[in-house]
Design a protein around this motif. Structure first.
Motif, mmCIF file in Angstrom:
data_model
loop_
_atom_site.group_PDB
_atom_site.id
_atom_site.type_symbol
_atom_site.label_atom_id
_atom_site.label_comp_id
_atom_site.label_asym_id
_atom_site.label_seq_id
_atom_site.Cartn_x
_atom_site.Cartn_y
_atom_site.Cartn_z
ATOM 1 N N LYS A 146 0.785 -1.609 -0.078
ATOM 2 C CA LYS A 146 0.300 0.122 0.155
ATOM 3 C C LYS A 146 1.178 0.896 0.144
ATOM 4 O O LYS A 146 2.045 1.278 0.450
ATOM 5 N N PRO A 147 0.390 2.613 -0.346
ATOM 6 C CA PRO A 147 1.079 3.571 -0.216
ATOM 7 C C PRO A 147 1.539 4.029 0.884
ATOM 8 O O PRO A 147 1.488 3.249 2.200
ATOM 9 N N LEU A 148 3.019 4.706 1.130
ATOM 10 C CA LEU A 148 3.806 4.150 1.477
ATOM 11 C C LEU A 148 2.967 6.324 2.449
ATOM 12 O O LEU A 148 3.059 7.075 1.532
ATOM 13 N N THR A 149 3.061 6.730 3.893
ATOM 14 C CA THR A 149 2.506 7.407 4.555
ATOM 15 C C THR A 149 3.511 7.430 5.467
ATOM 16 O O THR A 149 4.197 6.988 6.396
ATOM 17 N N LEU A 150 4.177 9.211 6.025
ATOM 18 C CA LEU A 150 4.953 9.248 7.028
ATOM 19 C C LEU A 150 3.835 9.197 8.620
ATOM 20 O O LEU A 150 2.626 10.512 8.323
ATOM 21 N N ASN A 151 4.088 8.597 9.076
ATOM 22 C CA ASN A 151 3.171 8.713 10.554
ATOM 23 C C ASN A 151 3.595 8.771 11.404
ATOM 24 O O ASN A 151 4.387 7.947 11.814
ATOM 25 N N GLY A 152 3.664 10.111 11.759
ATOM 26 C CA GLY A 152 4.913 10.844 12.679
ATOM 27 C C GLY A 152 3.377 11.440 13.865
ATOM 28 O O GLY A 152 4.193 11.994 14.313
#
Length: 335
Positions: A207-213
Motif C-alpha cells: 500500500k502507499p507509503l505515508t509518514l506516520n509521525g
C-alpha cells in the motif's frame, strides 16, 4: 536573479551567544493594537529577502521593507474582503505576490506598482497555498479537501482534485516532481506532481507509503533548503524530522506548546523553529542533533514564523504585529 553570496553558517556552539545579541525590530502598523482582529495569520519573504509580506485577520495585506520599520515605508495592497490566510511570493519573480483569503479569493499582485494583476474567485474556504519551485504552477487547498491546480500565466484553474482525507498543508520537493500533503490522520502523503499518484509503496503491506509521525492531525510542513529533512508539525505539539533518503523519522522536537501551525528552516537548513497559537515564545532547535539552542520570548503566542532566505533573520508574529530578529545580523554575524 543574481546568485546569492554564500554566508558562513553559525555553529551550534556559537549560536546561542550570537543570536541572543541580535536586535529585535518591531514594525509599526497603526492597525495593530495588540491581539484581536488584526492578528497576523501569514508571512512570506520574497526570494531575495528584500521584502516581507504579512496578511492579517482584518484583511490587511502589507509588504514591508525590513530595513525600514515605519509603516510609511511599507505598501498596503487593498482588495480582499476576508481574512488573509496565506501569502506567497513567486519563487523566481521578486515582486510577484499571491494572497489567499478565507472566502476563497486568490489575488496576484505586482508589489512594485501596487497593482492586482489578476484574481480567481470561488476556491471555497481556502487553507493552503504553494508555488511550484519554478514559478510555473500554484496549488490551493480548501477545507472541503479539494486541491486546485492553477496556471499562473493564464491565472485560471486548470485542474481540481478531491482528496479522500482531511488535507491541511502542501509542500513541493525542490525538483517540483513531488508534493507532500499533511492530513487530519496525522500522516504525510508523498505524491507525484501533477498526477497525484503515490510515489512509494510499503513492500510488506503493498500500500502507499505515508509518514506516520503524529498522534493527531498533521498541520504543517517544511522542506529543509538542503532537502535532507522534511519537517512535519502536528496538533500534538510535536515537530517530526524525516530523512528524505529512507523516509524514517530521525528525531522529534517536543518543546512546543500547542498545535504546530507553521514551520520554518534557516537559510542553511541548520536550524528549525515552529509557530503555535498557544504559549509565549519560540524555541529554535539545531536540526542535526535536535538540541534547542535559543528561546525567543514573546508577549503573545506566535503562530507564524519565517526565516530569511539568505540570512539569520527570523520574522514572527507577536501581539498582533510583525517582529524580526537579526536585522543587524550582517554587522554581528562574524563577531
Amino acid at each position: 536573479m543574481a546568485p546569492m553570496r554564500p554566508r558562513p553558517s553559525i555553529s551550534k556552539e556559537r549560536f546561542p551567544a550570537v543570536f541572543s545579541n541580535f536586535k529585535t525590530q518591531t514594525y509599526h502598523d497603526p492597525s495593530a493594537r495588540g491581539v484581536g482582529s488584526h492578528a497576523i495569520r501569514c508571512l512570506d519573504w520574497n526570494p531575495l529577502g528584500t521584502l516581507i509580506a504579512s496578511g492579517s485577520a482584518d484583511r490587511t495585506l502589507r509588504v514591508w521593507n525590513p530595513d525600514r520599520p515605519n509603516v510609511r515605508y511599507s505598501t498596503e495592497l487593498k482588495g480582499h474582503d476576508a481574512s488573509i490566510e496565506k501569502v506567497a511570493f513567486n519563487p523566481v519573480k521578486d515582486a510577484e505576490l499571491c494572497s489567499l483569503s478565507a472566502d476563497g479569493v486568490l489575488k496576484l499582485w505586482d508589489v512594485r506598482t501596487k497593482t492586482c494583476i489578476n484574481e480567481i474567485k470561488g476556491l471555497g474556504s481556502a487553507v493552503s497555498l504553494v508555488w511550484h519551485p519554478d514559478g510555473e504552477g500554484i496549488i490551493v487547498g480548501n477545507k472541503t479537501d479539494t486541491l486546485f491546480f492553477i496556471d499562473p500565466a493564464q491565472f485560471k484553474v486548470v485542474a481540481e482534485h478531491a482528496q479522500d482525507v482531511q488535507t491541511n498543508e502542501i509542500a513541493f520537493c525542490w525538483s517540483g516532481k513531488r508534493i507532500f500533503v499533511s492530513t487530519g490522520e496525522g500522516r504525510v502523503k508523498i505524491l507525484s506532481y501533477p498526477d497525484l499518484q503515490p510515489v512509494f509503496q510499503c513492500g510488506w503491506e503493498d500500500k502507499p507509503l505515508t509518514l506516520n509521525g503524529h498522534t493527531s492531525s498533521c498541520l504543517s510542513l517544511a522542506l529543509q533548503p538542503t532537502a535532507r529533512f522534511l519537517a512535519s508539525g502536528g496538533s500534538d505539539s510535536i515537530i517530526s524530522l524525516w530523512d528524505t533518503k529512507d523516509w524514517l523519522c530521525q528525531r522529534t522536537l517536543i518543546e512546543m506548546t500547542g498545535p504546530v501551525r507553521n514551520i520554518s528552516f534557516s537559510w542553511d537548513g541548520m536550524y528549525v523553529v515552529g509557530g503555535s497559537d498557544e504559549g509565549n515564545g519560540l524555541e529554535i532547535a539545531h536540526v542535526d542533533t535536535g538540541v534547542y539552542v535559543h528561546s525567543v520570548k514573546s508577549q503573545t503566542p506566535s503562530p507564524v514564523v519565517a526565516w530569511h532566505p539568505t540570512k539569520y533573520q527570523l520574522a514572527y508574529a507577536d501581539f498582533g504585529g510583525l517582529k524580526i530578529i537579526g536585522i543587524d545580523s550582517d554587522r554581528k554575524h562574524n563577531n
